[in-house]
Design a protein around this motif. Structure first.
Motif, PDB file in Angstrom:
ATOM      1  N   ALA A 310     -10.489   0.394  25.474  1.00  0.00           N
ATOM      2  CA  ALA A 310     -11.699   0.551  24.658  1.00  0.00           C
ATOM      3  C   ALA A 310     -12.075  -0.765  23.984  1.00  0.00           C
ATOM      4  O   ALA A 310     -13.253  -1.143  23.939  1.00  0.00           O
ATOM      5  CB  ALA A 310     -11.499   1.650  23.622  1.00  0.00           C
ATOM      6  N   LYS A 311     -11.088  -1.466  23.452  1.00  0.00           N
ATOM      7  CA  LYS A 311     -11.351  -2.756  22.811  1.00  0.00           C
ATOM      8  C   LYS A 311     -11.872  -3.775  23.823  1.00  0.00           C
ATOM      9  O   LYS A 311     -12.761  -4.575  23.517  1.00  0.00           O
ATOM     10  CB  LYS A 311     -10.083  -3.277  22.129  1.00  0.00           C
ATOM     11  CG  LYS A 311      -9.686  -2.494  20.894  1.00  0.00           C
ATOM     12  CD  LYS A 311      -8.432  -3.069  20.248  1.00  0.00           C
ATOM     13  CE  LYS A 311      -8.070  -2.304  18.976  1.00  0.00           C
ATOM     14  NZ  LYS A 311      -6.844  -2.856  18.336  1.00  0.00           N
ATOM     15  N   GLY A 360     -13.220   7.176  31.092  1.00  0.00           N
ATOM     16  CA  GLY A 360     -12.428   8.282  30.576  1.00  0.00           C
ATOM     17  C   GLY A 360     -12.236   8.294  29.071  1.00  0.00           C
ATOM     18  O   GLY A 360     -11.373   9.002  28.546  1.00  0.00           O
ATOM     19  N   ILE A 361     -13.036   7.531  28.349  1.00  0.00           N
ATOM     20  CA  ILE A 361     -12.954   7.508  26.878  1.00  0.00           C
ATOM     21  C   ILE A 361     -14.225   8.158  26.346  1.00  0.00           C
ATOM     22  O   ILE A 361     -15.312   7.586  26.406  1.00  0.00           O
ATOM     23  CB  ILE A 361     -12.826   6.063  26.355  1.00  0.00           C
ATOM     24  CG1 ILE A 361     -11.584   5.402  26.953  1.00  0.00           C
ATOM     25  CG2 ILE A 361     -12.757   6.043  24.821  1.00  0.00           C
ATOM     26  CD1 ILE A 361     -11.525   3.907  26.745  1.00  0.00           C
ATOM     27  N   LYS A 362     -14.122   9.368  25.831  1.00  0.00           N
ATOM     28  CA  LYS A 362     -15.287  10.138  25.405  1.00  0.00           C
ATOM     29  C   LYS A 362     -15.929   9.498  24.179  1.00  0.00           C
ATOM     30  O   LYS A 362     -15.293   9.326  23.137  1.00  0.00           O
ATOM     31  CB  LYS A 362     -14.898  11.588  25.095  1.00  0.00           C
ATOM     32  CG  LYS A 362     -16.075  12.478  24.718  1.00  0.00           C
ATOM     33  CD  LYS A 362     -17.107  12.564  25.834  1.00  0.00           C
ATOM     34  CE  LYS A 362     -18.290  13.449  25.467  1.00  0.00           C
ATOM     35  NZ  LYS A 362     -19.347  13.420  26.488  1.00  0.00           N
ATOM     36  N   LEU A 391     -21.808   4.696  17.807  1.00  0.00           N
ATOM     37  CA  LEU A 391     -20.946   5.559  18.612  1.00  0.00           C
ATOM     38  C   LEU A 391     -19.697   5.952  17.838  1.00  0.00           C
ATOM     39  O   LEU A 391     -19.273   5.241  16.929  1.00  0.00           O
ATOM     40  CB  LEU A 391     -20.521   4.849  19.901  1.00  0.00           C
ATOM     41  CG  LEU A 391     -21.606   4.339  20.839  1.00  0.00           C
ATOM     42  CD1 LEU A 391     -20.961   3.661  22.041  1.00  0.00           C
ATOM     43  CD2 LEU A 391     -22.531   5.458  21.283  1.00  0.00           C
ATOM     44  N   LYS A 392     -19.126   7.072  18.256  1.00  0.00           N
ATOM     45  CA  LYS A 392     -17.832   7.494  17.727  1.00  0.00           C
ATOM     46  C   LYS A 392     -16.907   7.822  18.893  1.00  0.00           C
ATOM     47  O   LYS A 392     -17.298   8.532  19.817  1.00  0.00           O
ATOM     48  CB  LYS A 392     -17.976   8.729  16.834  1.00  0.00           C
ATOM     49  CG  LYS A 392     -16.636   9.242  16.291  1.00  0.00           C
ATOM     50  CD  LYS A 392     -16.798  10.538  15.514  1.00  0.00           C
ATOM     51  CE  LYS A 392     -15.452  11.060  15.015  1.00  0.00           C
ATOM     52  NZ  LYS A 392     -15.588  12.340  14.288  1.00  0.00           N
ATOM     53  N   ILE A 393     -15.691   7.279  18.846  1.00  0.00           N
ATOM     54  CA  ILE A 393     -14.659   7.650  19.811  1.00  0.00           C
ATOM     55  C   ILE A 393     -13.414   8.057  19.043  1.00  0.00           C
ATOM     56  O   ILE A 393     -13.220   7.665  17.888  1.00  0.00           O
ATOM     57  CB  ILE A 393     -14.330   6.501  20.790  1.00  0.00           C
ATOM     58  CG1 ILE A 393     -13.722   5.313  20.044  1.00  0.00           C
ATOM     59  CG2 ILE A 393     -15.560   6.080  21.573  1.00  0.00           C
ATOM     60  CD1 ILE A 393     -13.180   4.232  20.978  1.00  0.00           C
ATOM     61  N   THR A 394     -12.584   8.854  19.661  1.00  0.00           N
ATOM     62  CA  THR A 394     -11.314   9.265  19.064  1.00  0.00           C
ATOM     63  C   THR A 394     -10.204   9.008  20.075  1.00  0.00           C
ATOM     64  O   THR A 394     -10.259   9.495  21.206  1.00  0.00           O
ATOM     65  CB  THR A 394     -11.336  10.749  18.666  1.00  0.00           C
ATOM     66  OG1 THR A 394     -12.424  10.967  17.748  1.00  0.00           O
ATOM     67  CG2 THR A 394     -10.028  11.153  17.998  1.00  0.00           C
ATOM     68  N   ILE A 395      -9.213   8.223  19.666  1.00  0.00           N
ATOM     69  CA  ILE A 395      -8.065   7.901  20.511  1.00  0.00           C
ATOM     70  C   ILE A 395      -6.795   8.148  19.710  1.00  0.00           C
ATOM     71  O   ILE A 395      -6.653   7.625  18.588  1.00  0.00           O
ATOM     72  CB  ILE A 395      -8.119   6.436  20.994  1.00  0.00           C
ATOM     73  CG1 ILE A 395      -9.371   6.205  21.849  1.00  0.00           C
ATOM     74  CG2 ILE A 395      -6.864   6.072  21.792  1.00  0.00           C
ATOM     75  CD1 ILE A 395      -9.579   4.765  22.253  1.00  0.00           C
ATOM     76  N   ASP A 396      -5.889   8.949  20.278  1.00  0.00           N
ATOM     77  CA  ASP A 396      -4.631   9.300  19.591  1.00  0.00           C
ATOM     78  C   ASP A 396      -4.898   9.822  18.183  1.00  0.00           C
ATOM     79  O   ASP A 396      -4.254   9.415  17.202  1.00  0.00           O
ATOM     80  CB  ASP A 396      -3.693   8.086  19.543  1.00  0.00           C
ATOM     81  CG  ASP A 396      -3.268   7.625  20.927  1.00  0.00           C
ATOM     82  OD1 ASP A 396      -3.194   8.478  21.832  1.00  0.00           O
ATOM     83  OD2 ASP A 396      -3.025   6.418  21.099  1.00  0.00           O
ATOM     84  N   GLU A 397      -5.882  10.709  18.079  1.00  0.00           N
ATOM     85  CA  GLU A 397      -6.243  11.402  16.839  1.00  0.00           C
ATOM     86  C   GLU A 397      -6.806  10.475  15.756  1.00  0.00           C
ATOM     87  O   GLU A 397      -6.946  10.873  14.604  1.00  0.00           O
ATOM     88  CB  GLU A 397      -5.052  12.186  16.280  1.00  0.00           C
ATOM     89  CG  GLU A 397      -4.552  13.273  17.240  1.00  0.00           C
ATOM     90  CD  GLU A 397      -3.416  14.088  16.653  1.00  0.00           C
ATOM     91  OE1 GLU A 397      -2.935  13.723  15.557  1.00  0.00           O
ATOM     92  OE2 GLU A 397      -3.020  15.082  17.275  1.00  0.00           O
ATOM     93  N   LYS A 398      -7.134   9.243  16.120  1.00  0.00           N
ATOM     94  CA  LYS A 398      -7.778   8.341  15.167  1.00  0.00           C
ATOM     95  C   LYS A 398      -9.187   8.036  15.645  1.00  0.00           C
ATOM     96  O   LYS A 398      -9.397   7.726  16.816  1.00  0.00           O
ATOM     97  CB  LYS A 398      -6.991   7.038  15.018  1.00  0.00           C
ATOM     98  CG  LYS A 398      -7.592   6.113  13.969  1.00  0.00           C
ATOM     99  CD  LYS A 398      -6.755   4.855  13.755  1.00  0.00           C
ATOM    100  CE  LYS A 398      -7.402   3.960  12.692  1.00  0.00           C
ATOM    101  NZ  LYS A 398      -6.626   2.721  12.453  1.00  0.00           N
TER     102      LYS A 398
END
Length: 648
Positions: A310-311, A360-362, A391-398
């Motif tokens: 993502a980064k 694959g990153i919602k 935008l907003k993404i959530t990865i590993d509950e963050k």
């Protein structure tokens, strides 16, 4: 008859000798004799009485709004209040009108009330294709004058009922707005601002409008009153004034014709989501693999860790696409962006949304309104109020908020312009919802100073400055664009010390910090054999930014802040302390913030530590007197702290 005469004389005497302003259109001698307003000694003018009455005419079915206002001129700067402008809008088939303009200036001359009336030849009109501007200026306006103004506007445009502004640039003693709204029209009624109504009365008038064939409509009658309204005075740490000036606004929701036709004007969020999903400039630009096919290099697609990927995608967009400064949602084309490499906020951030989703990153778009565009109403959807997307993404509950329009922001940082409390997260599968936009991390500004030599009446020393978060942004931008000019300007900013050299350390615009070192010399004040040193060589606040007597709108910093200052003074064998400042520990109510200041002496080294902490991005108006006192302490501490030394 004698009793009646006594009552009349007594009533007149009350009017004549009262030492208060008369909150009605009648101008009394007391109105003219008074020279100030006790609740705001800084006011240039005072609105003593403000009255509005709006209703639909029984014969023409036009909206008529009758206005009356009485103003006292208190200072020379208030004389311009004698100049009035009324904007009348033009439509395709109709134009607004103004009728019955009358205005009078009252002055006290040799103890007598003298009236000067507005003449018709002092009324002017300026026209363009969209509106007519009616201007008039009252005669003989000076300090001490009282002005009365009356006029009526007439309009055929009922889609937006006439709003009413209780608050303005001057304090208002009494403001009243009366409305009569036919049942044919349903409006969303919104009270803006933090000042409560003193009166909010509602009643029903039967058959206020009648048409042929026994058609009629009842009217909802409302009376709104506010008293003792402070002036809206612009001060630092706020967003647009439209968020907070106290007023009533109307948005047409449903129209019911006498012929039985019902038109629903306002949307529901379910309707708005459907409209957005099929919108050429929004929904049809989202999650379309064909738009971003083969855009990413294989090296990014092969990254397995989601956060790292993502980064990398975020940095790829920053490095390869440039924002054109436009933010509105129109003519959005990711296809054109890929070709030209320059685009709007919607194009760049929706490109990022596509790239994240294809890997694959919602990512969910959030429609927002920027700080200068105003807060969005939550009562009903007004899609035109949204002028930006993030935008907003959530990865590993963050969760992370993203905006790829600015190369000086790092992954997870938003531009300051977007920090406007909340936005609408768009999820076409499950329905949109409101999302609070919260910056959890503190932005930090810190200085660490060492004074390590005192010779020939001079200190030599070093400053290590560190800026993190939003405080690093402008420094990174200025240094990147012209490093030589940045250093020159920095050196010129220091007037109390002489800069020997200046270095920027480990600069990297992709990091959310900026570090610099300055070597300097300082000449303290010497009186007799004593050395007087203010340890605050650098100051976070040169003056208190809060100067109003009363503030009715929030103090909006946008983010939480910490300021840290540390000074080490090496006394060696040639200096001794005569006098040291006292410690300070002061807190805002409810853990809103804190000031810490203390000193420590160890091994011939005197250390002073100072910290200012704001624990909230936004403070409600009730905090204003506490913040004002808080900042007074900060400024006085920086300006008045003195260490007294002498040679051994």
């Amino acid at each position: 008859m004698k009793l009646r005469l006594f009552i009349v004389v007594f009533f007149i005497s009350i009017i004549g000798f009262s030492q208060e302003y008369n909150t009605a259109m009648f101008v009394s001698k007391s109105d003219l004799e008074l020279t100030s307003y006790s609740k705001d000694s800084t006011a240039n003018a005072l609105v003593i009485y403000d009255y509005g009455n709006s209703f639909v005419d029984r014969n023409t079915f036009w909206l008529r709004v009758q206005n009356q206002r009485k103003i006292k001129i208190l200072r020379p700067e208030g004389i311009e209040r004698g100049q009035f402008e009324v904007k009348l809008y033009k439509g395709k088939s109709s134009e607004e009108k103004i009728e019955n303009i009358s205005a009078t200036t009252y002055n006290l001359v040799n103890g007598k009330i003298v009236k000067s009336h507005l003449s018709k030849d002092a009324i002017f009109k300026e026209e363009n294709e969209n509106y007519t501007l009616v201007k008039f200026a009252l005669p003989q306006v000076k300090v001490g004058s009282v002005l009365t103004v009356r006029y009526e506007t007439q309009s055929k445009f009922m889609s937006k009922y006439q709003p009413w502004y209780f608050q303005g640039q001057d304090p208002v003693m009494y403001s009243e707005y009366n409305t009569s709204i036919p049942g044919n029209y349903e409006y969303h009624v919104k009270l803006v601002g933090g000042i409560p109504l003193d009166t909010n009365d509602v009643s029903l008038e039967k058959s206020c409008l009648e048409v042929g064939r026994n058609g009629y409509s009842d009217c909802g009658i409302s009376k709104y009153v506010m008293k003792n309204i402070p002036a809206y005075k612009l001060e630092d740490y706020t967003t647009t004034e439209l968020n907070y000036i106290s007023r009533i606004e109307y948005e047409l929701s449903v129209f019911r014709g006498f012929d039985g036709v019902v038109k629903k004007i306002a949307k529901t969020w379910k309707n708005a989501d459907k409209e957005l999903e099929t919108d050429e400039d929004f929904g049809r630009q989202i999650s379309k693999k064909s738009l971003v096919k083969s855009v990413l290099p294989e090296s990014i697609s092969l990254i397995s860790d989601k956060l790292t990927k993502a980064k990398a995608i975020y940095q790829f967009v920053l490095d390869n696409y440039k924002w054109n400064g436009k933010s509105e949602r129109y003519d959005v084309s990711i296809k054109t962006l890929n070709k030209e490499k320059v685009g709007s906020t919607f194009e760049i951030n929706l490109l990022l949304e596509n790239l994240l989703n294809i890997e694959g990153i919602k990512a969910y778009p959030i429609l927002i309104s920027t700080r200068q565009n105003g807060l969005i109403t939550k009562i009903y959807p007004v899609l035109s109020d949204f002028n930006y997307v993030i935008l907003k993404i959530t990865i590993d509950e963050k969760s992370y908020y993203l905006d790829a329009t600015d190369p000086y922001l790092v992954f997870g940082e938003l531009p300051f312009r977007t920090l406007n409390q909340y936005g609408r997260l768009i999820d076409f599968d499950n329905g949109s919802y409101w999302e609070d936009i919260i910056v959890n991390d503190n932005s930090i500004k810190s200085h660490s100073i060492e004074l390590f030599s005192y010779q020939d009446d001079h200190f030599t020393g070093r400053i290590n400055s560190n800026s993190q978060g939003y405080y690093s942004y402008s420094k990174k931008k200025q240094f990147e664009e012209n490093s030589i000019t940045y250093k020159e300007n920095s050196i010129n900013n220091y007037t109390d010390i002489k800069i020997i050299d200046h270095n920027v350390n480990d600069y990297d615009k992709t990091k959310s910090e900026f570090n610099e070192t300055l070597n300097f010399s300082l000449e303290p004040e010497i009186i007799g054999n004593k050395i007087y040193l203010n340890p605050f060589i650098l100051k976070f606040f040169n003056k208190n930014p809060f100067q109003l007597q009363e503030r009715t709108y929030p103090i909006d910093f946008g983010y939480k802040s910490i300021f840290m200052y540390k000074v080490k003074i090496d006394l060696n064998d040639n200096l001794k302390i005569v006098e040291m400042p006292s410690s300070v520990n002061y807190a805002l109510p409810n853990n809103g913030g804190r000031i810490l200041f203390n000193t420590n002496m160890k091994d011939e080294v005197l250390t002073l530590y100072f910290k200012i902490q704001f624990n909230r991005p936004i403070y409600l108006p009730e905090y204003y007197p506490y913040l004002k006192q808080f900042m007074d302490k900060v400024v006085k501490l920086q300006n008045n702290t003195v260490i007294v030394l002498e040679n051994q």
